[in-house]
Design an enzyme around this catalytic site. Structure first.
Site, short mmCIF file in Angstrom:
data_model
loop_
_atom_site.label_atom_id
_atom_site.label_comp_id
_atom_site.label_asym_id
_atom_site.label_seq_id
_atom_site.Cartn_x
_atom_site.Cartn_y
_atom_site.Cartn_z
N LYS A 263 0.84 -1.20 0.00
CA LYS A 263 0.00 0.00 0.00
C LYS A 263 0.88 1.25 0.00
CE LYS A 263 -3.20 2.61 3.02
NZ LYS A 263 -4.06 2.58 4.25
N ASP A 268 -2.37 10.17 3.98
CA ASP A 268 -3.77 9.81 4.17
C ASP A 268 -4.45 10.81 5.09
OD1 ASP A 268 -6.23 8.63 4.39
OD2 ASP A 268 -5.55 6.91 5.60
N LYS A 275 -9.72 12.85 8.72
CA LYS A 275 -9.21 12.45 10.04
C LYS A 275 -9.15 13.66 10.96
CE LYS A 275 -6.29 8.63 8.40
NZ LYS A 275 -7.01 7.54 9.07
N ASP A 286 1.65 6.14 5.70
CA ASP A 286 0.67 5.23 5.13
C ASP A 286 1.17 4.56 3.84
OD1 ASP A 286 -1.73 4.01 5.64
OD2 ASP A 286 -2.94 5.50 4.57
N ASP A 345 -12.06 7.20 4.00
CA ASP A 345 -10.84 6.91 4.78
C ASP A 345 -10.49 5.42 4.72
OD1 ASP A 345 -8.65 7.52 6.29
OD2 ASP A 345 -9.73 7.72 8.19
N GLU A 347 -9.40 3.84 2.26
CA GLU A 347 -8.87 3.97 0.90
C GLU A 347 -7.82 2.93 0.56
OE1 GLU A 347 -7.60 5.43 3.44
OE2 GLU A 347 -5.48 5.04 3.11
N ARG A 349 -7.68 -0.32 1.09
CA ARG A 349 -8.23 -1.54 0.48
C ARG A 349 -8.64 -1.29 -0.97
NH1 ARG A 349 -12.77 -1.86 5.00
NH2 ARG A 349 -11.04 -0.89 6.11
N1 BES Z 1 -4.13 4.42 7.08
C1 BES Z 1 -5.26 4.15 7.89
C2 BES Z 1 -5.00 3.08 8.96
C3 BES Z 1 -4.03 3.45 10.04
C4 BES Z 1 -4.46 3.98 11.23
C5 BES Z 1 -2.68 3.17 9.89
C6 BES Z 1 -3.55 4.29 12.23
C7 BES Z 1 -1.78 3.48 10.88
C8 BES Z 1 -2.21 4.03 12.06
C9 BES Z 1 -6.39 3.64 7.01
O1 BES Z 1 -6.45 4.15 5.72
C10 BES Z 1 -7.66 4.05 7.68
O2 BES Z 1 -7.92 5.21 7.74
N2 BES Z 1 -8.43 3.07 8.13
C11 BES Z 1 -9.66 3.32 8.79
C12 BES Z 1 -10.67 2.32 8.29
C13 BES Z 1 -12.08 2.65 8.68
C14 BES Z 1 -12.53 3.91 7.98
C15 BES Z 1 -12.95 1.49 8.29
C16 BES Z 1 -9.45 3.15 10.29
O3 BES Z 1 -8.67 2.31 10.71
O4 BES Z 1 -10.06 3.93 11.04
ZN ZN Z 2 -4.70 4.75 4.92
MN MN Z 3 -7.47 5.97 5.59
#
Ligand code: BES
Ligand code: ZN
Ligand code: MN
Length: 494
Positions: A263, A268, A275, A286, A345, A347, A349
């Site tokens: 990825k 992000d 966020k 990210d 968010d 994104e 996947r």
């Molecule tokens: N890049 C984030 C995940 C992340 C969070 C990585 C903290 C490292 C530290 C990912 O893109 C994300 O935002 N995931 C969301 C998914 C949710 C919207 C289903 C998350 O984990 O909140």
């Molecule tokens: Zn992310």
């Molecule tokens: Mn995200």
């Protein structure tokens, strides 16, 4: 940092600092300690007693000497002899280098305890030394503490020095690959853009003799990677799709092949599901999955695995603007499935889905992806452990075995079938998020829809990719997690 094997015995190595593992056993501190202590005229035992030195992991004691081959001795707590494995030498070697750097010494030496596998000892000691020499001070204009320790000798009793020099050289390549991944993660998002990642990939290809294919935004669109296009659409930085290939000599259509997919979200912000403060500050990290894949590809030619290895990175930024994708939008993925966006968010996947389809269409036998995918995985496993998922228990176990050999912490999570219902959409084939519970698993289940019938494993590295708490051999910031696991995986049978 160069690691070498001394030509003389541990008790005769001339060095500004000799590090000696000390065991905490009832019977004594161990034969290695005793031998060095004897060479130092009993000084070490005397001072260790006086100071009440406890030989626990993490504890150390520096002893200055007036005579003997070494000018200083560093006693390193190593715990119980029976519980000590070569893996532990990574931390001990790093502690020795840290001490040498703190004292502005140009070199140090480490005694590898007797009775351990010599090659494994040299391997882990080398990793520790090269990883401990890592600094990220590109943007510091003052207070730059340059590392002075440029050489570490690893004293191993009665071993084949030629063969061990090769082990040290390989481990150096592996550690340098980890350090490359760290640099990419630590670089500010203004510098480490999708375009820059593509440049780095091209530089790796040129230096290591790999094939390289870079798709720009129009080629990405032509490929039908509409999910990658959608995520990147809110940014002025154009997306890129990176494909590196290593082919072993004489490879043909029957040569087994594996794709490593990382990825590469270079920042992000969350998109319209933006966020909050406190969650966005570190989101330059990210792209740590991409960094791990590029790091592994940097070392792949030196390791010369018997597989065709594809390094694949979908990369873009996830931002907010008038052209950004929105909750409620529907896109057709590269494999034709329609996806309703319920959270911009989620994104990672999406960009991975198109990359996994691309990898499956190459006709590879195995796919491993690495992604800082979900905060939920950190809730489940804590900050140091990656979640391991997949569609084949045997292959998942192979990845777990590679991680164990690499000394990286991973733990399996199930892709519980029942959770697939959470991804049902009223207007599309699926949506991109499930409900609150099991967030790491629904992300994995989403990915599984894009690998066709290829054997696949997924590592959610959201926790271990980045650290606020440094350890010997792991500096603050990007850790380079995953590189060593990938190199171990390529080294074995998959
Ligand atoms: N890049 C984030 C995940 C992340 C969070 C990585 C903290 C490292 C530290 C990912 O893109 C994300 O935002 N995931 C969301 C998914 C949710 C919207 C289903 C998350 O984990 O909140
Ligand atoms: Zn992310
Ligand atoms: Mn995200």
């Amino acid at each position: 940092m160069r690691v070498a094997l001394p030509t003389s015995r541990a008790t005769e190595v001339e060095t500004p600092l000799l590090a000696v593992p000390v065991f905490a056993d009832e019977g004594g501190r161990g034969a290695d300690f005793d031998a060095v202590d004897q060479a130092a005229g009993g000084l070490l035992g005397r001072i260790a007693d006086e100071e009440g030195f406890k030989a626990e992991p993490g504890k150390s004691l520096l002893v200055h000497a007036n005579d003997g081959p070494a000018q200083r001795y560093l006693l390193l707590g190593a715990g119980k002899r029976a519980e000590f494995a070569p893996k532990e030498l990574r931390g001990l070697a790093a502690a020795a280098c840290d001490e040498a750097n703190a004292r502005h010494l140009t070199g140090c030496a480490l005694v590898a305890p007797e009775g351990l596998d010599a090659a494994a000892s040299v391997h882990f000691a080398t990793l520790g030394a090269v990883l401990a020499s890592y600094r990220y001070h590109k943007y510091l204009t003052r207070d730059v503490e340059a590392t002075t320790c440029e050489r570490m000798l690893v004293a191993v009793a009665g071993a084949d020095a030629k063969a061990l020099e090769r082990v040290a050289a390989r481990a150096t390549r592996a550690a340098e690959a980890v350090n490359l991944a760290r640099d990419l993660v630590n670089g500010p998002p203004r510098e480490i853009t999708p375009t820059r990642l593509a440049e780095v990939a091209s530089e790796i290809a040129a230096a290591e003799g790999l094939e390289v294919r870079i798709l720009d935004e129009s080629a990405i669109a032509e490929q039908g990677m509409n999910l990658l296009t959608a995520v990147g659409s809110g940014s002025d930085e154009p997306p890129r799709f990176i494909h590196l290939t290593w082919r072993p000599e004489g490879a043909d259509a029957n040569t087994p092949s594996i794709a490593l997919v990382g990825k590469g979200i270079t920042f992000d912000a969350g998109g319209y599901n933006i966020k909050p403060t406190g969650s966005m500050e570190d989101m330059k990290m990210d792209m740590a999955g991409a960094a791990a894949v590029l790091g592994a590809m940097k070392a792949v030619a030196a390791f010369a695995p018997k597989y065709v290895v594809h390094g694949i990175v979908p990369t873009c930024e996830n931002l907010v603007s008038g052209s950004a994708y929105k909750p409620g939008d529907v896109f057709h993925a590269k494999n034709g499935k329609s996806v309703e966006i319920m959270n911009t968010d989620a994104e990672g996947r999406l960009v991975l889905a198109d990359a996994l389809t691309y990898a499956a269409e190459l006709g590879v036998g195995r796919i491993v992806d690495l992604a800082t995918l979900t905060g939920a995985c950190m809730v489940a496993l804590g900050p140091h452990t990656a979640g391991l998922m997949g569609n084949d228990d045997g292959f998942r176990d192979k990845v777990a075995g590679a991680a164990a050999r690499a000394g990286e912490d991973v733990w399996p999570l199930p892709l519980t079938k029942k959770l697939k219902a959470m991804l049902k959409s009223p207007i599309a084939d699926m949506k991109n998020v499930g409900e609150r519970w099991g967030g790491a698993l629904t992300a994995g289940i989403f990915l599984s829809e894009f690998v066709g019938d290829v054997t696949w494993a997924h590592l959610d590295i959201a926790g271990p990719a980045y650290t606020e708490k440094p350890e010997p051999s792991v500096a603050k910031g990007g850790t380079g997690f995953g590189v060593l696991t990938l190199l171990e995986l390529l080294d074995g049978e998959v």
